[in-house]
Design a protein around this motif. Structure first.
Motif, short mmCIF file in Angstrom:
data_model
loop_
_atom_site.label_atom_id
_atom_site.label_comp_id
_atom_site.label_asym_id
_atom_site.label_seq_id
_atom_site.Cartn_x
_atom_site.Cartn_y
_atom_site.Cartn_z
N TYR A 89 0.77 -1.31 0.23
CA TYR A 89 -0.13 0.00 -0.10
C TYR A 89 0.88 1.29 -0.09
CZ TYR A 89 -4.58 2.06 0.44
OH TYR A 89 -5.70 2.72 0.30
N TRP A 134 -3.51 -1.28 5.44
CA TRP A 134 -4.05 0.06 4.71
C TRP A 134 -3.68 1.37 5.44
CZ3 TRP A 134 -8.03 3.26 7.17
CH2 TRP A 134 -8.46 4.23 6.44
N PRO A 191 -12.29 6.32 2.33
CA PRO A 191 -11.28 7.25 2.07
C PRO A 191 -11.45 8.35 2.90
CG PRO A 191 -13.14 7.24 0.24
CD PRO A 191 -13.24 6.05 1.15
N THR A 232 -10.59 -4.26 -1.64
CA THR A 232 -10.58 -2.98 -1.95
C THR A 232 -12.05 -2.29 -1.93
OG1 THR A 232 -9.46 -1.61 -3.82
CG2 THR A 232 -10.89 -3.30 -4.44
N THR A 270 -7.20 -4.55 -6.65
CA THR A 270 -7.08 -2.91 -6.42
C THR A 270 -7.53 -2.39 -7.60
OG1 THR A 270 -5.74 -1.32 -5.27
CG2 THR A 270 -4.70 -2.59 -7.07
N ARG A 298 -8.93 6.82 -2.87
CA ARG A 298 -7.80 6.90 -1.93
C ARG A 298 -8.03 8.33 -1.37
NH1 ARG A 298 -4.10 7.00 -6.42
NH2 ARG A 298 -3.17 5.16 -5.63
N TRP A 299 -7.25 8.50 -0.11
CA TRP A 299 -7.63 9.70 0.84
C TRP A 299 -7.26 10.96 -0.05
CZ3 TRP A 299 -2.55 9.48 0.24
CH2 TRP A 299 -2.13 8.04 0.42
#
Length: 299
Positions: A89, A134, A191, A232, A270, A298-299
């Motif tokens: 990750y 993660w 996220p 995911t 993913t 994703r964040w």
């Protein structure tokens, strides 16, 4: 006019239901099926995409990390002697994190392939074998630590009896966040950093947890009665579990789709590619891609 209101509401409910069902059916782009990228490996695992959409994945028996290029679709060796890495990750600094279970460690790998060992024990005892991880938006790291006896280990038993989930905060401090699962494996978070999903592959269940500001997990809920190897999540909040192909659940835990993979075991999954709109699936000696209408997050 009063008699029309119930009819209109009924019509609206039907339309909304149709839209919901139709959107579920259209997760995958029309006419698309999983496409084989390569089957020249021994056992693929841990796919993770960088910010450009390149996808990194492991071939654990051969102790390598490979890279799929977003530019031309080629696959190359990114790193040899990769610590028998399993899950991968990218962190908030854009470096690659690896669950390197050769010596039961968590690695940070730079673009120059320099390795820093972030975690190598818990209170002086060797971890079981970090498997999947993660990274939260605040940079904290959650990872699962099941025990799978490896033929490349000299040890034959655990130093830590419990198979747990751990959290590494921004200061590098390690703490236990889950210790009541049989064999935790797959892990993925939302996220916004509010919900964490953890698969208990040993009990064939997946749970959701609330993530607290200090990294602790509370409000454990059964998400679905299906475990998973890797996991995911997409931009609609759907959660993807692996094992028998890829099974997709909406955020309520309802099964909405299954992607068949012609292998006995599908290990991980993913999103990657230029628009994060390609699903990458690792399964035994192969890796596949599938064009989707939804996107990775994703964040």
């Amino acid at each position: 006019m009063q008699n029309m209101k119930p009819n209109f509401l009924s019509f609206l409910i039907i339309v909304l239901g149709f839209i919901s069902c139709n959107s579920q059916k259209e997760l995958i782009k029309e006419g698309q099926k999983p496409q084989l990228i390569s089957n020249e490996f021994e056992f693929t695992e841990g796919p993770a995409a960088d910010t450009e959409g390149n996808v990194y994945f492991t071939d654990q028996p051969n102790n390598r990390i490979h890279k799929w290029s977003v530019e031309d679709g080629s696959v190359s060796v990114f790193m040899e002697d990769a610590g028998r890495a399993n899950g991968l990750y990218f962190d908030v600094e854009k470096d690659l994190l690896a669950a390197a279970d050769e010596n039961s460690e968590i690695w940070k790998i730079t673009h120059q392939r320099d390795v820093k060992v972030l975690i190598d024990d818990f209170e002086g005892k060797r971890l079981n074998g970090p498997n999947d991880l993660w990274v939260a938006p605040n940079g904290g790291i959650y990872f699962t630590d099941p025990y799978y006896q490896r033929d490349y280990w000299e040890r034959t038993e655990k130093e830590i009896a419990e198979e747990r989930v751990y959290y590494v905060n921004q200061q590098g401090e390690l703490s236990i966040v889950v210790d009541d699962l049989v064999q935790p494996n797959g892990i993925i978070g939302t996220p916004n950093g509010e919900i964490l999903y953890i698969a208990d592959i040993g009990d064939n269940k997946t749970y959701s947890y609330k993530i607290n500001p200090d990294g602790r997990l509370t409000d454990k809920k059964l998400f679905t009665e299906l475990g998973s190897d890797g996991m995911t999540i997409d931009n609609m909040g759907n959660v993807y579990l692996t094992g028998n192909g890829v099974t997709i659940f909406d955020k309520s835990g309802k099964k909405i789709q299954h992607i068949r993979i012609d292998k006995d075991w599908t290990a991980n999954v993913t999103f990657g590619g230029k628009k994060q709109q390609t699903l990458f699936i690792t399964a035994q000696e192969a890796i596949y891609s599938l064009q989707m209408n939804v996107k990775g997050v994703r964040w």
